[in-house]
Design a protein around this motif. Sequence first.
Motif, PDB file in Angstrom:
ATOM      1  N   TRP A 255       0.738  -1.548   0.082  1.00 21.48           N
ATOM      2  CA  TRP A 255      -0.254  -0.515   0.314  1.00 21.48           C
ATOM      3  C   TRP A 255       1.175   1.622  -0.211  1.00 21.48           C
ATOM      4  O   TRP A 255       1.746   1.255   0.595  1.00 21.48           O
ATOM      5  N   GLY A 266      -3.198   4.586   0.073  1.00 17.89           N
ATOM      6  CA  GLY A 266      -3.701   3.415   0.344  1.00 17.89           C
ATOM      7  C   GLY A 266      -4.198   3.064  -0.643  1.00 17.89           C
ATOM      8  O   GLY A 266      -5.047   1.703  -0.905  1.00 17.89           O
ATOM      9  N   ARG A 398      -6.694   4.575  -4.578  1.00 14.85           N
ATOM     10  CA  ARG A 398      -7.383   3.841  -3.194  1.00 14.85           C
ATOM     11  C   ARG A 398      -8.668   3.498  -3.644  1.00 14.85           C
ATOM     12  O   ARG A 398      -8.949   3.441  -4.347  1.00 14.85           O
TER      13      ARG A 398
END
Length: 413
Positions: A255, A266, A398
């Motif tokens: 991540w 993220g 993300r």
Amino acid sequence: MTDRENKQRYTRRDMLKMGAVTGSSLVIGASGFGLIANLLDPPAKTAKVAAKTTEDVIPFYGEHQAGIITPQQTYMYLASFELMTESKQEVVKLFKRWTKLGELFTVGNWELDSANKALPPNDTGESIGFSPGNLTMLLGLGPTFFWKNGKDRLGLAHKMPKFLKKIPNVGNQKLDPNLSDGDICIQVCSEDKQVVFHAIRNLIKEGVGTVSLKWLQDGFFSGAKGETKRNLFGFKDGTANPSLANKKEVKEIVWAGSDEPSWMVGGTYLAYRKIRMFIEEWDQDSLQDQEDTLGRRKQSGAPMGKVHEFDEVDASKMPVDSHVRITHTTGDPILRRSYNYANGVDALTGKMEAGLAFISFQKNPWKSFFPKLKKMGESDALNEYTMHIGSALFAVPRGVKKGEYIAQPLFEL
């Protein structure tokens, strides 16, 4: 004849002509046809139909996009697109539509048709009533999404991720530009091949007029129940992956962190290599040489000098040019999520056109993926049996929160 009857007599060709004559900025194509037609005859309210079962549903919304640390499904399509517009609004419009379709497909739903049967169906229909089979959809952005031909094409270059750039040339590759790179990628995976084809087909259809399809790669990947899956050389593939249950280790490897633009925190990077395998030559090689080439036992998957698949690798027990020794001792760890492919027969050689659609996810490809790739190109014993023919790197935003569309923070924060 009523106005409605007149409208229903318009042919598809008539509709396309109307768009051209009016100079409409509407997208022309499967989607655009529907938009133009809607001006004349708004479609009946679309509806969603519940799938027969929701037992095999992977949530579309979440902290991270699905299809990265999701248990790997059997079938995959990876599509690469090029933008046909420099309008940010048009791109956002498409991302909203793709988000809607992704949400529908992951729960086994689809869009119903308009009441007007003179229009094309909204959904192509080949998986109506099917369960989704753990379907996941993931979207990534290539370097040229932000910057192309010296131009900040969408006004987003200042938000470009830190590590997003074209993968440099390395050894053992004959890259085909028609199989490489792209502005946007979409990966769709499922346990059902027809379901995954239906999803990518409809996502491609939705993009007509805003993006063009650059390349499309399908794949399959399987193994004995409860065991690591195998590649087309017959070896287990992915043994060195981190445990997906170990969130700390996955975070360290996969991540993107706070040093990235906020919309990437993220997210991750998807590295892709299409690797042609010379299967016929490999099949004539001795078992001992195959194992020396990989650095693992073929049946058990154990590293050379050890007994079990997950025993710790001792590089000193392996040939210096073995694949596992090179990848184990070079660069930071990665998360592999590759698929086998078989594209029929090579017309020039009469041999099978098959190999590995290598995919890995990592937070910093230049400390993990690329050092391994470079070292492999220099000295990997596997080079005798493989050739890299496609390549790409994409930034994966993300996950999507409910009420958002994919990559919304990139456009609006």
